[in-house]
Design an enzyme around this catalytic site. Sequence first.
Site, mmCIF file in Angstrom:
data_model
loop_
_atom_site.group_PDB
_atom_site.id
_atom_site.type_symbol
_atom_site.label_atom_id
_atom_site.label_comp_id
_atom_site.label_asym_id
_atom_site.label_seq_id
_atom_site.Cartn_x
_atom_site.Cartn_y
_atom_site.Cartn_z
ATOM 1 N N HIS A 16 -29.740 41.983 1.233
ATOM 2 C CA HIS A 16 -29.262 41.185 0.096
ATOM 3 C C HIS A 16 -28.586 42.089 -0.946
ATOM 4 C CE1 HIS A 16 -32.736 38.276 1.175
ATOM 5 N NE2 HIS A 16 -31.624 37.637 1.447
ATOM 6 N N LYS A 40 -40.711 24.901 0.302
ATOM 7 C CA LYS A 40 -40.947 26.113 1.090
ATOM 8 C C LYS A 40 -42.226 26.812 0.642
ATOM 9 C CE LYS A 40 -36.767 28.163 2.955
ATOM 10 N NZ LYS A 40 -35.926 29.367 2.929
ATOM 11 N N ARG A 89 -25.484 37.849 9.242
ATOM 12 C CA ARG A 89 -26.051 38.982 9.983
ATOM 13 C C ARG A 89 -25.625 38.977 11.440
ATOM 14 N NH1 ARG A 89 -31.955 37.547 8.060
ATOM 15 N NH2 ARG A 89 -30.965 35.609 8.652
ATOM 16 N N SER A 127 -36.152 38.269 5.051
ATOM 17 C CA SER A 127 -37.286 38.230 4.122
ATOM 18 C C SER A 127 -38.568 37.926 4.884
ATOM 19 C CB SER A 127 -37.057 37.171 3.043
ATOM 20 O OG SER A 127 -35.924 37.494 2.297
HETATM 21 O O1 PNS Z 1 -31.845 32.379 1.486
HETATM 22 P P1 PNS Z 1 -31.741 31.013 2.097
HETATM 23 O O2 PNS Z 1 -33.111 30.372 2.174
HETATM 24 O O3 PNS Z 1 -31.030 31.023 3.425
HETATM 25 O O4 PNS Z 1 -30.856 30.132 1.070
HETATM 26 C C1 PNS Z 1 -30.591 28.773 1.334
HETATM 27 C C2 PNS Z 1 -29.983 28.096 0.096
HETATM 28 C C3 PNS Z 1 -30.889 28.279 -1.119
HETATM 29 C C4 PNS Z 1 -28.633 28.685 -0.228
HETATM 30 C C5 PNS Z 1 -29.816 26.580 0.437
HETATM 31 O O5 PNS Z 1 -31.026 26.056 0.873
HETATM 32 C C6 PNS Z 1 -29.330 25.777 -0.763
HETATM 33 O O6 PNS Z 1 -28.163 25.792 -1.086
HETATM 34 N N1 PNS Z 1 -30.258 25.045 -1.426
HETATM 35 C C7 PNS Z 1 -29.943 24.237 -2.589
HETATM 36 C C8 PNS Z 1 -29.987 22.740 -2.231
HETATM 37 C C9 PNS Z 1 -28.681 22.295 -1.595
HETATM 38 O O7 PNS Z 1 -27.614 22.379 -2.191
HETATM 39 N N2 PNS Z 1 -28.778 21.822 -0.351
HETATM 40 C C10 PNS Z 1 -27.647 21.372 0.419
HETATM 41 C C11 PNS Z 1 -26.995 22.524 1.173
HETATM 42 S S1 PNS Z 1 -25.665 21.994 2.170
#
Ligand code: PNS
Length: 159
Positions: A16, A40, A89, A127
């Site tokens: 990150h 989560k 990745r 993570s």
């Molecule tokens: O580090 P991660 O868990 O892969 O991040 C995922 C994240 C936080 C970017 C994604 O879950 C997100 O955008 N969450 C906010 C809610 C949202 O907008 N959901 C619709 C996504 S299309």
Amino acid sequence: MIAIYPGSFDPPTLGHIDIIHRAMGIATTLIVAVAINPAKSLMFSPDERVEMLAAICKGMPNVQVTQFSGLLVDFARAQGAKAIIRGLRAVSDFEYEFQMALANRLMDDSIETLFISTNAQYSCLSSSLVKEIAKLGGDPSAMVHKIVLNKMLQKSAGL
Ligand code: PNS
């Protein structure tokens, strides 16, 4: 250009941090945004994740660290961001990332998702892997910043 780098960051890994370093060279302002996702099961609270990232990003002049809840596109729009940064990745990341990018674009086509390929050195990192290694008594010091390592040690010691 204002860009958002969103994620769970539970905890942030060196992968990150590498993406932050590279994205801050592209954006005028980079907003690292910790997602608040009550569904989560997480090791660190949003405040703790913001605190760790802010300490790591101290001295990076165009980087801000904050948290958000709700839809990412709504947050990005409210910040005046034109881009969402995501790290890739491996091919296995692509399907989920592509789906999110397309869904976000359907909701707001003025915000582009930009993918940055990971530094090969960090392509194995996640993570969840870091948390598993730490839980099993392993040493994740080659995977996380020392600020994160110390926080993880404090957590495991129940401090
Ligand atoms: O580090 P991660 O868990 O892969 O991040 C995922 C994240 C936080 C970017 C994604 O879950 C997100 O955008 N969450 C906010 C809610 C949202 O907008 N959901 C619709 C996504 S299309």
